[in-house]
Scaffold this motif. Structure first.
Motif, PDB file in Angstrom:
ATOM      1  N   PRO A  39     -37.140 -22.346 -32.702  1.00  0.00           N
ATOM      2  CA  PRO A  39     -35.682 -22.185 -32.593  1.00  0.00           C
ATOM      3  C   PRO A  39     -34.886 -23.449 -32.916  1.00  0.00           C
ATOM      4  O   PRO A  39     -33.707 -23.353 -33.240  1.00  0.00           O
ATOM      5  CB  PRO A  39     -35.485 -21.779 -31.135  1.00  0.00           C
ATOM      6  CG  PRO A  39     -36.664 -22.360 -30.417  1.00  0.00           C
ATOM      7  CD  PRO A  39     -37.798 -22.254 -31.399  1.00  0.00           C
ATOM      8  N   SER A  40     -35.499 -24.616 -32.855  1.00  0.00           N
ATOM      9  CA  SER A  40     -34.799 -25.879 -33.120  1.00  0.00           C
ATOM     10  C   SER A  40     -34.954 -26.353 -34.564  1.00  0.00           C
ATOM     11  O   SER A  40     -34.434 -27.401 -34.926  1.00  0.00           O
ATOM     12  CB  SER A  40     -35.312 -26.973 -32.182  1.00  0.00           C
ATOM     13  OG  SER A  40     -35.084 -26.609 -30.842  1.00  0.00           O
ATOM     14  N   LEU A  41     -35.668 -25.582 -35.395  1.00  0.00           N
ATOM     15  CA  LEU A  41     -35.946 -26.005 -36.763  1.00  0.00           C
ATOM     16  C   LEU A  41     -34.659 -26.100 -37.576  1.00  0.00           C
ATOM     17  O   LEU A  41     -33.926 -25.131 -37.712  1.00  0.00           O
ATOM     18  CB  LEU A  41     -36.907 -25.019 -37.431  1.00  0.00           C
ATOM     19  CG  LEU A  41     -37.542 -25.507 -38.726  1.00  0.00           C
ATOM     20  CD1 LEU A  41     -38.504 -26.662 -38.438  1.00  0.00           C
ATOM     21  CD2 LEU A  41     -38.281 -24.380 -39.413  1.00  0.00           C
ATOM     22  N   ARG A  42     -34.384 -27.304 -38.096  1.00  0.00           N
ATOM     23  CA  ARG A  42     -33.191 -27.537 -38.919  1.00  0.00           C
ATOM     24  C   ARG A  42     -33.531 -27.622 -40.396  1.00  0.00           C
ATOM     25  O   ARG A  42     -32.710 -27.299 -41.237  1.00  0.00           O
ATOM     26  CB  ARG A  42     -32.489 -28.822 -38.478  1.00  0.00           C
ATOM     27  CG  ARG A  42     -31.835 -28.712 -37.123  1.00  0.00           C
ATOM     28  CD  ARG A  42     -30.952 -29.918 -36.830  1.00  0.00           C
ATOM     29  NE  ARG A  42     -31.498 -31.169 -37.311  1.00  0.00           N
ATOM     30  CZ  ARG A  42     -32.087 -32.100 -36.559  1.00  0.00           C
ATOM     31  NH1 ARG A  42     -32.187 -31.930 -35.268  1.00  0.00           N
ATOM     32  NH2 ARG A  42     -32.557 -33.208 -37.095  1.00  0.00           N
ATOM     33  N   GLY A  43     -34.739 -28.102 -40.706  1.00  0.00           N
ATOM     34  CA  GLY A  43     -35.143 -28.257 -42.096  1.00  0.00           C
ATOM     35  C   GLY A  43     -36.524 -27.686 -42.334  1.00  0.00           C
ATOM     36  O   GLY A  43     -37.446 -27.978 -41.581  1.00  0.00           O
ATOM     37  N   LEU A  71     -31.411 -23.492 -38.519  1.00  0.00           N
ATOM     38  CA  LEU A  71     -31.781 -23.853 -39.888  1.00  0.00           C
ATOM     39  C   LEU A  71     -30.563 -24.240 -40.714  1.00  0.00           C
ATOM     40  O   LEU A  71     -29.598 -23.500 -40.805  1.00  0.00           O
ATOM     41  CB  LEU A  71     -32.527 -22.704 -40.571  1.00  0.00           C
ATOM     42  CG  LEU A  71     -33.170 -23.065 -41.904  1.00  0.00           C
ATOM     43  CD1 LEU A  71     -34.309 -24.067 -41.701  1.00  0.00           C
ATOM     44  CD2 LEU A  71     -33.688 -21.821 -42.592  1.00  0.00           C
ATOM     45  N   GLU A  72     -30.633 -25.436 -41.307  1.00  0.00           N
ATOM     46  CA  GLU A  72     -29.562 -25.953 -42.156  1.00  0.00           C
ATOM     47  C   GLU A  72     -30.013 -26.150 -43.594  1.00  0.00           C
ATOM     48  O   GLU A  72     -29.195 -26.145 -44.506  1.00  0.00           O
ATOM     49  CB  GLU A  72     -29.054 -27.290 -41.612  1.00  0.00           C
ATOM     50  CG  GLU A  72     -28.435 -27.188 -40.242  1.00  0.00           C
ATOM     51  CD  GLU A  72     -28.112 -28.548 -39.644  1.00  0.00           C
ATOM     52  OE1 GLU A  72     -28.426 -29.578 -40.269  1.00  0.00           O
ATOM     53  OE2 GLU A  72     -27.551 -28.568 -38.548  1.00  0.00           O
ATOM     54  N   GLY A  73     -31.315 -26.375 -43.790  1.00  0.00           N
ATOM     55  CA  GLY A  73     -31.796 -26.658 -45.129  1.00  0.00           C
ATOM     56  C   GLY A  73     -33.142 -25.999 -45.402  1.00  0.00           C
ATOM     57  O   GLY A  73     -33.994 -25.924 -44.522  1.00  0.00           O
TER      58      GLY A  73
END
Length: 89
Positions: A39-43, A71-73
């Motif tokens: 759940p904390s994965l941003r990239g 997720l941002e990237g």
């Protein structure tokens, strides 16, 4: 697999480069992602991981706001996704 068992809930970035597991590996990864295990994965980067249409089709349902709210990237460079894989994504 670590993603599937949910042991990395605070992992912020995951990059797999040059993996030879291809579609089979991404299908397993996608299963853990769909279940909301990161759940904390941003990239997320799966670069030169030999992901074809089958892997891209499995990954697509995991790339939702519900499964990956942070997720941002996303990087899928140097993969043989093909037209079907791109359409699924």
């Amino acid at each position: 697999m670590l993603v599937g068992c949910g042991s990395l809930p605070r992992l912020a970035e995951l990059y797999i480069i040059g993996d030879e597991n291809g579609d089979e590996g991404v299908v397993s990864l996608a299963d853990g992602l769909r279940r909301g295990r990161l759940p904390s994965l941003r990239g997320l980067g799966l670069i030169n991981a030999q992901i074809g249409p089958q892997g891209a089709t499995a990954l697509a349902p995991a790339l939702t706001k519900r499964a990956l709210p942070s997720l941002e990237g996303l990087s899928l460079g140097v993969n043989p996704l093909g037209d079907a894989g791109l359409a699924a994504l």
